[in-house]
Design a protein around this motif. Structure first.
Motif, PDB file in Angstrom:
ATOM      1  N   UNK A  91      31.608  47.852 -33.174  1.00  0.00           N
ATOM      2  CA  UNK A  91      33.048  48.461 -32.980  1.00  0.00           C
ATOM      3  C   UNK A  91      32.853  50.226 -31.954  1.00  0.00           C
ATOM      4  N   UNK A  92      32.394  50.827 -32.741  1.00  0.00           N
ATOM      5  CA  UNK A  92      32.137  52.421 -32.751  1.00  0.00           C
ATOM      6  C   UNK A  92      32.099  53.053 -31.919  1.00  0.00           C
ATOM      7  N   UNK A  93      30.782  51.725 -30.945  1.00  0.00           N
ATOM      8  CA  UNK A  93      31.153  51.974 -29.570  1.00  0.00           C
ATOM      9  C   UNK A  93      32.322  52.422 -28.630  1.00  0.00           C
ATOM     10  N   UNK A  94      33.043  51.362 -29.006  1.00  0.00           N
ATOM     11  CA  UNK A  94      33.903  51.490 -27.492  1.00  0.00           C
ATOM     12  C   UNK A  94      34.283  52.619 -27.617  1.00  0.00           C
ATOM     13  N   UNK A  95      34.335  53.529 -28.932  1.00  0.00           N
ATOM     14  CA  UNK A  95      35.406  54.757 -28.937  1.00  0.00           C
ATOM     15  C   UNK A  95      34.467  55.929 -28.799  1.00  0.00           C
ATOM     16  N   UNK A  96      33.140  55.754 -28.830  1.00  0.00           N
ATOM     17  CA  UNK A  96      31.976  56.532 -28.810  1.00  0.00           C
ATOM     18  C   UNK A  96      31.655  56.888 -27.036  1.00  0.00           C
ATOM     19  N   UNK A  97      31.829  55.318 -26.406  1.00  0.00           N
ATOM     20  CA  UNK A  97      32.041  55.333 -25.026  1.00  0.00           C
ATOM     21  C   UNK A  97      33.326  56.601 -24.230  1.00  0.00           C
ATOM     22  N   UNK A  98      33.988  55.810 -24.895  1.00  0.00           N
ATOM     23  CA  UNK A  98      35.569  56.190 -24.536  1.00  0.00           C
ATOM     24  C   UNK A  98      35.667  58.127 -24.779  1.00  0.00           C
ATOM     25  N   UNK A  99      34.564  58.629 -25.459  1.00  0.00           N
ATOM     26  CA  UNK A  99      34.533  59.693 -25.152  1.00  0.00           C
ATOM     27  C   UNK A  99      34.133  60.472 -24.754  1.00  0.00           C
ATOM     28  N   UNK A 100      32.785  59.915 -24.741  1.00  0.00           N
ATOM     29  CA  UNK A 100      31.554  59.884 -24.001  1.00  0.00           C
ATOM     30  C   UNK A 100      32.254  60.223 -22.143  1.00  0.00           C
ATOM     31  N   UNK A 101      33.137  59.355 -21.601  1.00  0.00           N
ATOM     32  CA  UNK A 101      32.760  59.245 -20.283  1.00  0.00           C
ATOM     33  C   UNK A 101      34.571  60.151 -20.679  1.00  0.00           C
ATOM     34  N   UNK A 102      35.321  60.578 -21.805  1.00  0.00           N
ATOM     35  CA  UNK A 102      36.416  61.859 -21.044  1.00  0.00           C
ATOM     36  C   UNK A 102      35.888  63.156 -21.036  1.00  0.00           C
ATOM     37  N   UNK A 103      34.230  63.124 -21.842  1.00  0.00           N
ATOM     38  CA  UNK A 103      33.588  64.728 -21.434  1.00  0.00           C
ATOM     39  C   UNK A 103      33.144  64.484 -20.414  1.00  0.00           C
ATOM     40  N   UNK A 104      32.492  63.061 -20.193  1.00  0.00           N
ATOM     41  CA  UNK A 104      31.422  63.425 -18.703  1.00  0.00           C
ATOM     42  C   UNK A 104      31.889  63.623 -17.098  1.00  0.00           C
ATOM     43  N   UNK A 105      33.100  63.367 -16.907  1.00  0.00           N
ATOM     44  CA  UNK A 105      34.055  62.812 -16.272  1.00  0.00           C
ATOM     45  C   UNK A 105      34.650  64.673 -16.054  1.00  0.00           C
ATOM     46  N   UNK A 106      34.156  65.431 -16.670  1.00  0.00           N
ATOM     47  CA  UNK A 106      34.606  66.675 -16.618  1.00  0.00           C
ATOM     48  C   UNK A 106      33.713  67.209 -15.752  1.00  0.00           C
ATOM     49  N   UNK A 107      32.415  66.246 -15.547  1.00  0.00           N
ATOM     50  CA  UNK A 107      31.530  66.939 -14.619  1.00  0.00           C
ATOM     51  C   UNK A 107      32.368  66.670 -13.608  1.00  0.00           C
ATOM     52  N   UNK A 108      33.315  67.050 -12.988  1.00  0.00           N
ATOM     53  CA  UNK A 108      33.805  65.906 -11.674  1.00  0.00           C
ATOM     54  C   UNK A 108      35.357  66.614 -12.129  1.00  0.00           C
TER      55      UNK A 108
END
Length: 438
Positions: A91-108
């Protein structure tokens, strides 16, 4: 005579170009475009427009980090409802994936802001609200991963990074204070969303679907005026989309490394505080308030240290935030009573709040030209995203495997401490002494 004519011809074109470039840096009239060009170094340091941009950034962070920081409520709810057949780590992977893409999409998002201005925020706002509405319809694990993890993460990052990159264009000497005030939006969101979600999810009339939809409508009401208020001060740059030359700068590389290590550890309390409280015998309703308490404490933890950054030094406060957060997490395993857990929530909220403001202010201070702030910040946050991705799931796996929280807390506390000392290396690489203000 011919030599003199030749000399004047060879210098005529470069002089024109130098004059144009210098007009950009000094804020002189740009004759080619017939208008006043804002100077890169002419920071307003205040005024109605500058503070409206800071307020707009606060609104965006209210709906981005504020919503992300409430995932602990979702974690506890999913474990006892829709995803009761899944482990805490899954379940924690859901929140981690959300946080991951919040930061990763900053690259764009960061480079898009530098090249096209604040208008890139508007379509991303629509996508962010749409993702929350889709989350309200989810029933299965993969659906939560797609709506809350993937779509919400990407759209939120495309809103957040341009907003965070706009405020530093208006402030230099007061940048720490301005960014601290802007980032308090995430603290306020982290107070409102966990309390609202906890109350609504406990209401059988509303249920999960309408509870999440109401959150979506709140976001829409805040994001709409916020994206109108945010404007770029400088004209867009026309150079490369990304700036890989930044990774040749020792200061930037070590700063990213330090922020990476801190990010592995700092989000774990916001994911597992309610779960830990319930495991220690705390009433689930009271446990759902722990995140709101932590985020309330992070409000002064972002304002006060933000102001102190302009006085005592940005790197100094960033280092102090990492050390204090690491020590607190290491002490967490010996905290068992309700009162002690609440006090811990207050302290960890204050100290970890300084990490977020310190990271953004330090990233914004590295580029020589403020027109590159979005790109530098976006590239740095994209790398930090991998730390956000692995931090909570690794902790969740340690909790599941060893049937306790101790090893998870040791892991995350040590990561925060290690990141703090790497930040000292970044300060040294910036050219200022380790004991000086910087």
């Amino acid at each position: 005579m011919a030599d003199r004519q030749s000399s004047s011809l060879t210098h005529s074109v470069p002089v024109k170009q130098v004059d144009r470039d210098s007009s950009l840096s000094r804020g002189l009239p740009d004759k080619e475009h017939g208008k006043e060009t804002p100077g890169e170094d002419d920071f307003p340091e205040g005024g109605a427009r500058a503070w409206s941009v800071a307020a707009g950034t606060a609104g965006v962070l209210f709906c981005s980090f504020g919503y992300l920081n409430s995932f602990g409520v979702f974690q506890e709810y999913y474990q006892s409802h829709q995803l009761s057949d899944h482990t805490a780590s899954q379940i924690a992977w859901i929140g981690s994936l959300q946080g991951f893409f919040i930061f990763l999409s900053s690259l764009v998002g960061g480079p898009l802001f530098d090249r096209y201005g604040a208008k890139v925020i508007r379509p991303a706002v629509v996508a962010q609200v749409f993702a929350v509405m889709m989350n309200s319809l989810c029933k299965k694990y993969y659906q939560f991963m797609l709506a809350q993890g993937l779509l919400s993460g990407i759209s939120t990052g495309l809103v957040m990074c341009p907003a965070v990159s706009a405020t530093p264009q208006y402030f230099n000497k007061k940048r720490g204070a301005a960014m601290g005030l802007s980032i308090t939006g995430s603290s306020l969101g982290g107070i409102v969303f966990p309390i609202a979600l906890g109350k609504m999810l406990a209401n059988p009339i509303l249920g999960f679907g309408w509870s999440v939809r109401i959150i979506g409508f709140i976001m829409l009401a805040i994001l709409a005026p916020s994206c109108i208020a945010i404007k770029a001060r400088l004209p867009p740059r026309k150079s490369k989309f990304l700036l890989p030359s930044a990774f040749k700068e020792a200061q930037y590389v070590t700063l990213v490394a330090g922020a990476f290590l801190m990010a592995i550890g700092m989000f774990t309390p916001f994911v597992f505080l309610p779960t830990y409280g319930v495991a220690q015998g705390m009433d689930p309703t009271l446990a759902s308030y722990l995140l709101a308490i932590a985020n309330a404490a992070s409000f002064p933890g972002r304002v006060v240290p933000g102001i102190l950054m302009d006085v005592l030094g940005r790197y100094n406060m960033f280092f102090a935030a990492g050390v204090s957060t690491g020590i607190l997490i290491l002490c967490w395993m010996r905290i068992t009573s309700n009162a002690a857990i609440i006090v811990f929530a207050v302290l960890i909220g204050f100290c970890s709040g300084t990490i977020v403001s310190g990271m953004t202010v330090c990233f914004a201070s590295v580029p020589k030209s403020p027109r590159n702030i979005g790109t530098y910040m976006g590239m740095g946050m994209a790398l930090v995203s991998f730390a956000v991705l692995i931090g909570a799931p690794v902790s969740g796996q340690l909790i599941t495997r060893y049937h306790g929280f101790d090893r998870a807390f040791i892991f995350t506390g040590v990561m925060c401490l290690a990141g703090s000392f790497v930040v000292l290396v970044a300060k040294w690489a910036s050219g200022v002494g380790l004991l000086s203000r910087g």
